[in-house]
Each structure stands twice: as structure tokens, then as C-alpha cells.
Design a protein around this motif. Structure first.
Motif, short mmCIF file in Angstrom:
data_model
loop_
_atom_site.label_atom_id
_atom_site.label_comp_id
_atom_site.label_asym_id
_atom_site.label_seq_id
_atom_site.Cartn_x
_atom_site.Cartn_y
_atom_site.Cartn_z
N LYS A 70 24.91 -9.44 -27.36
CA LYS A 70 24.11 -8.71 -26.64
C LYS A 70 24.43 -8.70 -25.03
CE LYS A 70 20.44 -9.48 -29.91
NZ LYS A 70 18.86 -9.41 -30.06
N THR A 71 24.47 -7.35 -24.74
CA THR A 71 24.33 -7.13 -23.04
C THR A 71 23.07 -7.54 -22.80
OG1 THR A 71 24.33 -5.25 -23.32
CG2 THR A 71 26.42 -6.15 -23.62
N PRO A 72 22.73 -8.14 -21.21
CA PRO A 72 21.51 -7.72 -20.97
C PRO A 72 20.59 -6.38 -20.00
CG PRO A 72 23.00 -9.04 -19.51
CD PRO A 72 23.79 -8.64 -20.53
N SER A 94 19.60 -5.97 -12.77
CA SER A 94 19.58 -6.68 -11.77
C SER A 94 21.65 -7.04 -11.77
CB SER A 94 19.25 -7.44 -10.77
OG SER A 94 19.20 -8.34 -11.68
N ILE A 95 21.96 -7.49 -12.86
CA ILE A 95 22.48 -7.09 -13.42
C ILE A 95 24.20 -6.47 -14.11
CG2 ILE A 95 24.18 -8.63 -15.31
CD1 ILE A 95 22.14 -10.07 -16.01
N GLU A 96 25.19 -6.66 -13.24
CA GLU A 96 26.69 -5.36 -12.97
C GLU A 96 27.08 -6.18 -14.37
OE1 GLU A 96 27.49 -4.70 -9.11
OE2 GLU A 96 25.87 -4.60 -8.48
N PRO A 97 27.35 -4.93 -14.58
CA PRO A 97 28.74 -5.26 -15.28
C PRO A 97 30.01 -6.27 -15.10
CG PRO A 97 28.66 -3.18 -15.43
CD PRO A 97 27.40 -3.44 -14.36
N SER A 98 30.15 -6.21 -13.67
CA SER A 98 30.75 -7.30 -13.63
C SER A 98 30.96 -8.65 -13.66
CB SER A 98 31.73 -6.90 -12.52
OG SER A 98 30.88 -6.91 -11.09
N GLN A 99 29.69 -8.50 -13.51
CA GLN A 99 28.79 -9.75 -13.49
C GLN A 99 29.22 -10.70 -14.75
OE1 GLN A 99 25.32 -9.36 -10.85
NE2 GLN A 99 25.99 -9.10 -9.17
N TRP A 100 28.49 -9.79 -15.43
CA TRP A 100 28.46 -10.10 -16.90
C TRP A 100 29.62 -10.62 -17.24
CZ3 TRP A 100 25.12 -12.38 -20.40
CH2 TRP A 100 25.49 -12.07 -21.24
N ASP A 101 31.07 -9.83 -16.87
CA ASP A 101 31.91 -9.89 -17.83
C ASP A 101 32.98 -11.56 -17.34
OD1 ASP A 101 32.01 -7.79 -18.83
OD2 ASP A 101 33.82 -6.87 -17.18
N ALA A 102 32.70 -11.86 -16.15
CA ALA A 102 32.76 -13.48 -15.26
C ALA A 102 31.68 -14.01 -16.21
CB ALA A 102 32.29 -12.55 -13.52
N ILE A 149 26.63 -14.60 -11.69
CA ILE A 149 28.40 -15.18 -11.01
C ILE A 149 28.41 -16.25 -10.91
CG2 ILE A 149 29.14 -12.76 -11.13
CD1 ILE A 149 29.24 -13.67 -7.52
N TYR A 150 27.33 -17.44 -9.59
CA TYR A 150 27.02 -18.37 -9.43
C TYR A 150 27.03 -19.58 -10.76
CZ TYR A 150 27.37 -15.82 -4.66
OH TYR A 150 27.56 -14.97 -3.79
#
Length: 201
Positions: A126-128, A134-142, A66-67
Motif C-alpha cells: 500500500k501507499t500512505p 505530509s508524505i510526498e511521492p519522492s520521499q516514499w520512493d526513497a 527520508i531520514y
């Protein structure tokens, strides 16, 4: 380990960071020693590449995506990465200059990771999650929202223009320029020795 405390991609997605855990280890033997020069750079030897690789693993495991930039990452997360490295290597806590240099290397690897996520996953639809646990869906969305924004598109365009002006791109992999010079000198010396050795001597 300073931090500017800048914006992240989603305030609601902020994480405190995970403490040192049993993440994938490049080596199994703890307390391996890596020597550093006066500038805090790892000296080229058998342990250099494993150390650099573990540094990347620790950054990906503990620093939320997210950073947007490394200075935005809070100090306590950077310290978690440092403590995680100490589980495998002997790193002195009293060497502030060394800590700063390694922390700077963390930032380079974090930037590369975000670039990889964009090129190898987002741009390919694609999604990781299967690759990076360690990557959460909310982080990926952001992450996706920011990379599709006009702000990022402008920065990306500017970055490409600057890259096209770079006459000396870095293409030497994990060893870097210092490692490449070492390998070149080694090959030259071995060639000299071969020429100096008499046939059948």
C-alpha cells in the motif's frame, strides 16, 4: 537539540521542513500546561496523553521520512516541531534539559512512525498518501528503496534477533511504565478505601 548530520535516504528529496501550520490539533485550547518531573518526563495527569499524541502528530507532519534515523534529522526541523508544540502547550524555552528530553521523545515517535509505514503500508503493498498527507511521492520512493535494500534487511534481521532476547518487552502503550504504576497504585488505594468504609456509613 543536536544532530549528527548523517545520511538521508535521498539527497534530492531533502526538505527544509514545514513551519508551524494548522495541522490536526488534539486540543483546541492553546497554552495548555503539562507538568514535568526532574527528568523531563510528563507527569501523569489528564493532559499527558493529549500531549504525547500531539507530539506524534507534529513529528509526522514536519519530519520527512527520508531520514533513516532521528540523529540524521537537521536541528532546524526539530526546532519546527518544538515551535509547533508551543502553539498548544506552555513549554519553557529556557529549560534546556526539558527540551533535550522532549526531543528524545520525538526521536522515539519518529522511529515508531517509520516502523508503522513499513509494516502497515510497504509490506502490504500500500501507499500512505491518503492517510498521511505530509508524505510526498519522492520521499516514499526513497523510503521504499531503502527498506528493500540489503543494508536494511540485515539491520532488520539483527533487530529481530535482539528483540527475541528481550525478556521484558514494552507493552504498556502511551502511559508507559510510570503511568501503569500510577494506575496500579490508584486502584490499590481505592480498594483500601472501600474496605475501610463501614457498610451504611
Amino acid at each position: 537539540m543536536s544532530s549528527s548530520g548523517g545520511d538521508s535516504e535521498s539527497a534530492s528529496s531533502k526538505k527544509k521542513g514545514r513551519g508551524p501550520t494548522n495541522i490536526k490539533r488534539v486540543i483546541n485550547k492553546p497554552n495548555k500546561e503539562v507538568k514535568f518531573d526532574t527528568l523531563g518526563r510528563a507527569v501523569i495527569n489528564d493532559e499527558t496523553t493529549p500531549f504525547s499524541t500531539q507530539l506524534g502528530v507534529s513529528v509526522r507532519a514536519h519530519v520527512p521520512i527520508i531520514y533513516r534515523q532521528w540523529p540524521d534529522v537537521p536541528d532546524h526541523i526539530k526546532k519546527i516541531v518544538w515551535q509547533d508544540l508551543k502553539l498548544g502547550w506552555k513549554l519553557p524555552d529556557d529549560n534546556i534539559d526539558l527540551q533535550k528530553e522532549i526531543t528524545s521523545q520525538m526521536g522515539v515517535l519518529f522511529r515508531r512512525f517509520r516502523t508503522t509505514l513499513n509494516k502497515d503500508f510497504l509490506m502490504k503493498g500500500k501507499t500512505p498518501f491518503g492517510t498521511y498527507k505530509s508524505i510526498e511521492p519522492s520521499q516514499w520512493d526513497a523510503f521504499v528503496e531503502y527498506h528493500q535494500s540489503e543494508e536494511f534487511q540485515n539491520l532488520s534481521r539483527q533487530g529481530k534477533e535482539n528483540q527475541e532476547k528481550n525478556l521484558y518487552p514494552h507493552l504498556l502503550g502511551n502511559r508507559g511504565y510510570k503511568g501503569e504504576r500510577f494506575q496500579k497504585r490508584l486502584k490499590e488505594r481505592l480498594k483500601e478505601i472501600a474496605n475501610e468504609t463501614p457498610i451504611g456509613g
